[in-house]
Design an enzyme around this catalytic site. Structure first.
Site, PDB file in Angstrom:
ATOM      1  N   ARG A 152       1.020  -1.218   0.659  1.00  0.00           N
ATOM      2  CA  ARG A 152       0.011  -0.115   0.240  1.00  0.00           C
ATOM      3  C   ARG A 152       1.326   1.241  -0.124  1.00  0.00           C
ATOM      4  NH1 ARG A 152      -2.407  -3.940   3.468  1.00  0.00           N
ATOM      5  NH2 ARG A 152      -4.500  -4.272   3.447  1.00  0.00           N
ATOM      6  N   LYS A 176      -1.739  -2.598   7.442  1.00  0.00           N
ATOM      7  CA  LYS A 176      -2.451  -2.101   8.912  1.00  0.00           C
ATOM      8  C   LYS A 176      -3.059  -2.221   9.991  1.00  0.00           C
ATOM      9  CE  LYS A 176      -5.724  -0.926   5.154  1.00  0.00           C
ATOM     10  NZ  LYS A 176      -6.997  -0.335   4.345  1.00  0.00           N
ATOM     11  N   HIS A 246      -2.626   2.255  -5.737  1.00  0.00           N
ATOM     12  CA  HIS A 246      -3.728   1.334  -5.050  1.00  0.00           C
ATOM     13  C   HIS A 246      -3.855   0.869  -6.525  1.00  0.00           C
ATOM     14  CE1 HIS A 246      -5.321  -0.281  -2.070  1.00  0.00           C
ATOM     15  NE2 HIS A 246      -6.342  -0.628  -2.388  1.00  0.00           N
ATOM     16  N   ARG A 249      -1.374  -1.634  -6.453  1.00  0.00           N
ATOM     17  CA  ARG A 249      -1.452  -2.438  -5.620  1.00  0.00           C
ATOM     18  C   ARG A 249      -2.808  -3.856  -6.595  1.00  0.00           C
ATOM     19  NH1 ARG A 249      -1.452  -4.666  -0.346  1.00  0.00           N
ATOM     20  NH2 ARG A 249      -3.705  -5.153   0.340  1.00  0.00           N
ATOM     21  N   HIS A 272      -3.579  -9.234   2.917  1.00  0.00           N
ATOM     22  CA  HIS A 272      -5.479  -9.444   3.569  1.00  0.00           C
ATOM     23  C   HIS A 272      -5.167  -9.924   4.716  1.00  0.00           C
ATOM     24  CE1 HIS A 272      -6.837  -8.297  -0.064  1.00  0.00           C
ATOM     25  NE2 HIS A 272      -6.457  -7.173  -0.079  1.00  0.00           N
ATOM     26  N   TYR A 281     -10.295  -9.504  -6.732  1.00  0.00           N
ATOM     27  CA  TYR A 281      -9.319  -9.501  -7.796  1.00  0.00           C
ATOM     28  C   TYR A 281      -9.498 -10.502  -8.763  1.00  0.00           C
ATOM     29  CZ  TYR A 281      -7.215  -6.267  -5.138  1.00  0.00           C
ATOM     30  OH  TYR A 281      -7.185  -4.973  -4.751  1.00  0.00           O
TER      31      TYR A 281
END
Length: 301
Positions: A152, A176, A246, A249, A272, A281
């Protein structure tokens, strides 16, 4: 009109920042969405206590948002902020029930995530697209790093020299919520990293900055800086709908899945927490297969 006290919102945002380690952008979005809802509840239902909110009030807000033309995706994001807020109240023992649990959210239409086609990538990362100086090499390194790792924008901004371990050919990424992951360094990226470090040391001196990516002044890059650089080069491709970090990504994930990578491995590489997020995706991959089938199978026409 009664008004809410925002003390609990402030405590919640503090929790997101210092315990969950959310980005400043996410925290600002949560603050905006929570403030908007509580002001709506105070104005329409004349309450100033967040504990008196019920699912009917939230449903009324959703209806008002949809009537104003707010997209289903945006509504779901706003409700996610409310859900997180009320989960926090239960966690703190302030509330025993959650008014968001009975909500039926508007369905979102499945849409393809924007990405750079493979045919564009080589041209995009061609050396001739970048100025022949440190700034140009740094810009190219930013795009190469995003495409090779799927990190990211904030993860790239936070990247330290010590996170890039070429002896073990890995990059440590702080994601994150403070979640750490490692991604491999392919041989092509390893060569570029060595060249970039040499250029950086020549420009600013060895050990001048612990930040891996630096500005033209030798200071650590920041989010808007990275956004502008990526947008500048992606916008050279006329057919791209979006030109942001993004998108790189999305491109990383889509190309891996197109080439047959295991979806759980892609999940780990992207950081994730759940497989469902990675599965968006696969829609790109399926659409790609449809096009291949349409042009190749004799019975497809």
């Amino acid at each position: 009109m009664k008004r809410f006290s925002f003390t609990m919102v402030e405590r919640f945002l503090h929790y997101l920042e210092f315990e969950k380690r959310y980005s400043a952008h996410t925290i600002k979005a949560y603050e905006h969405d929570l403030t908007a809802f509580f002001e709506f509840a105070a104005g329409k239902f004349h309450i100033s206590d967040f504990q008196k909110v019920n699912h009917k009030m939230i449903r009324s807000w959703i209806t008002a948002l949809m009537d104003d033309g707010v997209s289903a995706r945006s509504v779901q994001r706003k409700i996610s902020a409310l859900k997180a807020f009320y989960r926090y109240q239960q966690r703190e023992g302030i509330m025993t029930s959650d008014p968001t649990t009975r909500l039926i959210l508007p369905k979102m239409s499945k849409r393809l995530t924007p990405f750079v086609p493979k045919s564009y990538m080589d041209g995009l990362l061609d050396d001739d697209n970048f100025p022949d100086d440190f700034s140009g090499f740094r810009d190219k390194m930013i795009l190469d790093m995003l495409y090779a790792t799927g990190m990211r924008r904030m993860e790239l901004v936070r990247l330290k020299e010590s996170d890039v371990d070429l002896s073990n050919q890995t990059i440590k990424i702080m994601g994150k919520g403070g979640k750490m992951r490692y991604v491999p360094v392919p041989s092509g990226l390893k060569r570029l990293i060595n060249e970039y470090r040499y250029a950086k040391n020549r420009e600013f001196g060895s050990g001048s900055s612990d930040a891996f990516f630096v500005t033209d002044d030798g200071k650590a890059v920041y989010e808007q800086f990275v956004y502008r650089k990526v947008r500048r080069y992606l916008s050279q491709q006329d057919k791209l709908e979006k030109c942001s970090p993004h998108v790189m990504r999305h491109t990383f994930a889509t190309h891996l899945l197109d080439e047959g990578a295991d979806i759980r491995a892609v999940q780990e590489l992207l950081g994730h927490s759940g497989l469902a997020t990675t599965q968006i995706y696969t829609h790109n991959t399926i659409e790609n297969l449809k096009q291949i089938y349409k042009h190749a199978h004799p019975r497809a026409k």
